[in-house]
Design an enzyme around this catalytic site. Structure first.
Site, PDB file in Angstrom:
ATOM      1  N   ILE A   1       0.855  -1.191   0.000  1.00 31.22           N
ATOM      2  CA  ILE A   1       0.000   0.000   0.000  1.00 31.22           C
ATOM      3  C   ILE A   1       0.891   1.241   0.000  1.00 31.22           C
ATOM      4  CG2 ILE A   1      -1.787   1.290   1.239  1.00 31.22           C
ATOM      5  CD1 ILE A   1      -2.707  -1.363   2.440  1.00 31.22           C
TER       6      ILE A   1
ATOM      7  N   ASN B   1      -1.589   6.086   8.876  1.00 31.75           N
ATOM      8  CA  ASN B   1      -1.477   5.861  10.321  1.00 31.75           C
ATOM      9  C   ASN B   1      -1.119   7.150  11.060  1.00 31.75           C
ATOM     10  OD1 ASN B   1      -2.157   3.167  10.478  1.00 31.75           O
ATOM     11  ND2 ASN B   1      -0.076   2.432  10.226  1.00 31.75           N
TER      12      ASN B   1
ATOM     13  N   ASP C   1      -6.116   0.354   9.922  1.00 34.22           N
ATOM     14  CA  ASP C   1      -6.736  -0.981   9.850  1.00 34.22           C
ATOM     15  C   ASP C   1      -7.882  -0.998   8.837  1.00 34.22           C
ATOM     16  OD1 ASP C   1      -4.973  -1.828  11.743  1.00 34.22           O
ATOM     17  OD2 ASP C   1      -6.416  -1.891  13.393  1.00 34.22           O
TER      18      ASP C   1
ATOM     19  N   GLU D   1       1.724  -3.742   5.891  1.00 30.57           N
ATOM     20  CA  GLU D   1       0.844  -3.269   4.820  1.00 30.57           C
ATOM     21  C   GLU D   1       1.122  -3.977   3.506  1.00 30.57           C
ATOM     22  OE1 GLU D   1       4.368  -0.360   4.850  1.00 30.57           O
ATOM     23  OE2 GLU D   1       3.262  -1.608   6.263  1.00 30.57           O
TER      24      GLU D   1
END
Length: 352
Positions: free
Chosen positions: A220, A227, A236, A262
């Site tokens: 990602i 985050n 999440d 990720e």
């Protein structure tokens, strides 16, 4: 890893290790919760383990070590200890069932032996006293013995039926435990352990059958930004979104897994390089086509993009070699500006 840790905590150095664990958590500003303590115990006592390597990567990235991070690590790397406990519990139940069946069989065997003795005795008595009164007594005795053996046989049948139901329940329970141990708790995709096993098996099968197999690694883009800006709960949410697209497009016989953090991985058994590249671009385009919104506040998170690298297995190539080439292609995608798919066979190798 578990056996190494268990040996260490039962050795004379256990207390010094516990002090090191607490000091390390304090230095990293991590709360000494029971789960964090267990994770850091593994981290310090088994530094070469997959868990320790993943923790080292996360700590080096500067990301905060939150409860969500701890739960993700535990779900991915510590399920085997819980699996062992589940198996031990199931084994204890199974042993009790087998003991009950053995006891019922012993009673039925004893009843049959007694019945045989009764028949032999009746034959002797009939030969010695063939009058009608004696025959009545003998017949009555045989009738009683027959009823007793029927009762014991019926009891054995009921016990076997009950045990069969219990064994079926245990089998289903252990199968669910096995599935849980191979599933990433956050995304419901296969976890790293399941992925590693599947890749080895599929590469062996491809080598035997001479069939193609492709492997993709997916990362990602700028995940740390999600985050840092919105918090780990939103991170999440992004992970689950990407996983949902992978689960829909990478259906059986394809295997989609959360590779770590990720990063995701997809195995494409029996598919040509062109088909794999087309499927990966479909995944990339669908993920990037939707603007996400933060669940708790409805804030606009923007689009999520992914970088992808894939490699088509070459004859004689091991699973590790395929992974390394796919990883090089992934980094080529990142260096090339992200949000793209790179084929390891057509891209220049990534710099170290």
């Amino acid at each position: 890893m578990a056996s190494q840790v268990e040996t260490t905590v039962r050795s004379p150095e256990a207390y010094s290790l516990a002090h090191r664990v607490v000091d390390a958590m304090q230095e990293a500003a991590v709360w000494p919760t029971p789960l964090n303590f267990e994770l850091w115990l593994h981290y310090l006592s088994a530094p070469d383990s997959p868990l320790s390597q993943e923790m080292a990567r996360l700590l080096a990235s500067g990301a905060p070590f939150t409860e969500s991070t701890a739960e993700m690590l535990a779900a991915e790397f510590l399920p085997r200890s819980r699996l062992s406990e589940e198996i031990r519990d199931a084994g204890a139940v199974l042993n009790r069932e087998l003991a009950a069946v053995a006891s019922a069989i012993d009673k039925a065997r004893e009843s049959q032996a007694n019945y045989g003795d009764t028949l032999a005795e009746a034959a002797d008595r009939m030969a010695a006293a063939p009058d009608s009164a004696s025959l009545g007594v003998i017949v009555s005795s045989l009738s009683d013995a027959t009823r007793r053996i029927r009762r014991h046989t019926s009891a054995l049948e009921r016990r076997l039926e009950s045990s069969n139901r219990e064994v079926v329940k245990l089998r289903d329970h252990l199968e669910q435990v096995r599935r849980d141990a191979m599933t990433d708790a956050l995304t419901n995709l296969a976890n790293r352990k399941a992925f590693d096993e599947q890749l080895l098996r599929m590469c062996d099968q491809a080598e035997t059958e001479g069939s193609p197999i492709g492997l993709a690694l997916i990362d990602i883009d700028h995940f740390k930004r999600f985050n840092d800006t919105w918090g780990h709960q939103t991170g999440d949410q992004v992970l689950r979104y990407v996983a949902s697209v992978l689960a829909r497009i990478a259906r059986t016989p394809r295997v989609a897994a959360r590779y770590g953090g990720e990063e995701f991985a997809v195995i494409f058994p029996g598919e040509t390089s062109g088909a794999v590249e087309a499927a990966l671009n479909a995944i990339r385009e669908e993920i990037g086509s939707r603007a996400l919104r933060r669940r708790s506040t409805n804030d606009d998170l923007g689009a999520v993009t992914i970088s992808v690298g894939f490699a088509q297995r070459r004859p004689g190539e091991t699973a590790i070699q395929v992974l390394e080439r796919a990883d090089e292609a992934l980094y080529a995608s990142k260096r090339g500006g992200r949000n793209q798919v790179t084929n390891a066979d057509t891209a220049a190798p990534a710099a170290a």
